[in-house]
Design a protein around this motif. Structure first.
Motif, mmCIF file in Angstrom:
data_model
loop_
_atom_site.group_PDB
_atom_site.id
_atom_site.type_symbol
_atom_site.label_atom_id
_atom_site.label_comp_id
_atom_site.label_asym_id
_atom_site.label_seq_id
_atom_site.Cartn_x
_atom_site.Cartn_y
_atom_site.Cartn_z
ATOM 1 N N ILE A 285 16.892 3.636 -2.130
ATOM 2 C CA ILE A 285 16.668 2.503 -3.029
ATOM 3 C C ILE A 285 15.567 1.597 -2.485
ATOM 4 N N ALA A 286 15.579 1.338 -1.189
ATOM 5 C CA ALA A 286 14.537 0.495 -0.588
ATOM 6 C C ALA A 286 13.155 1.097 -0.843
ATOM 7 N N VAL A 287 13.034 2.402 -0.674
ATOM 8 C CA VAL A 287 11.751 3.084 -0.905
ATOM 9 C C VAL A 287 11.412 3.090 -2.394
ATOM 10 N N GLU A 288 12.421 3.237 -3.229
ATOM 11 C CA GLU A 288 12.201 3.223 -4.678
ATOM 12 C C GLU A 288 11.573 1.906 -5.135
ATOM 13 N N VAL B 186 6.993 3.581 6.046
ATOM 14 C CA VAL B 186 7.314 2.534 7.020
ATOM 15 C C VAL B 186 8.634 1.868 6.642
ATOM 16 N N VAL B 187 8.788 1.543 5.358
ATOM 17 C CA VAL B 187 10.030 0.939 4.874
ATOM 18 C C VAL B 187 11.196 1.899 5.105
ATOM 19 N N ARG C 148 6.859 -0.969 -7.246
ATOM 20 C CA ARG C 148 5.801 -1.980 -7.147
ATOM 21 C C ARG C 148 4.425 -1.318 -7.152
ATOM 22 N N LEU C 149 4.310 -0.194 -6.454
ATOM 23 C CA LEU C 149 3.027 0.503 -6.423
ATOM 24 C C LEU C 149 2.627 1.009 -7.805
ATOM 25 N N THR D 153 0.848 -1.190 0.000
ATOM 26 C CA THR D 153 0.000 0.000 0.000
ATOM 27 C C THR D 153 0.889 1.248 0.000
ATOM 28 N N PRO D 154 0.322 2.399 -0.354
ATOM 29 C CA PRO D 154 1.114 3.640 -0.310
ATOM 30 C C PRO D 154 1.643 3.953 1.095
#
Length: 164
Positions: free
Chosen positions: A38-41, A20-21, A46-47, A14-15
């Motif tokens: 990069i983790a957030v990217e 959170v990540v 995926r979103l 979800t957005p």
């Protein structure tokens, strides 16, 4: 689905997961700002693209809060080889078995997608010794060491496990 430790696992992203990540990866103290980005990217990818992104996620939740997550995907130009891009557990709940349960969920997911094996890249620095032990406890073995990869005296270690 709940388990004996009150954990629920979900694969739908979800957005709300992006911050959170970001916070969870940052909280580990292991990753640079560029690595956190990069983790957030990958979440954003995926979103925006769904399954076409090539990234799969599994989130561990307890009492409605995310306490861990993993991101994995098939390695481009391979048939059934998968990368584990991220596996993070909130530092406040580490050593409670959440990471191992996430790893089992990843392995099951890879198997369901027709995967044969999982590869994991990580730093060889002493700071990551607990990470290396975690992978080994999960049945992964170090199959390669690339010296001075991330920086001088910071090798890239590649772990692998067949999941057939």
């Amino acid at each position: 689905m709940p388990n004996s430790k009150g954990l629920n696992f979900r694969h739908i992203i979800t957005p709300h997961d992006a911050p959170v990540v970001r916070n969870m990866v940052r909280a580990t103290g292991f990753f640079s700002d560029a690595e956190v980005a990069i983790a957030v990217e990958l979440v954003d990818e995926r979103l925006s693209k769904g399954a076409f992104s090539g990234y799969e996620f599994v989130f561990a939740e307890r009492e409605g809060s995310v306490i861990g997550y993993a991101c994995f995907g098939e390695i481009p130009c391979t048939l059934g080889s998968y990368d584990l891009y991220w596996i993070i557990v909130d530092p406040g709940v580490q050593r409670e078995g959440v990471g191992q349960q996430l790893m089992h969920k990843v392995e099951f997911g890879v198997k369901q997608l027709g995967g044969r094996g999982i590869y994991i890249d990580t730093s060889g620095s002493l700071r990551y010794e607990s990470t290396h032990r975690f992978y080994e406890r999960c049945g992964y073995r170090c199959i390669a060491k690339l010296p001075d990869f991330y920086a001088v005296n910071d090798a890239k270690l590649i772990y692998w496990r067949s999941i057939n």
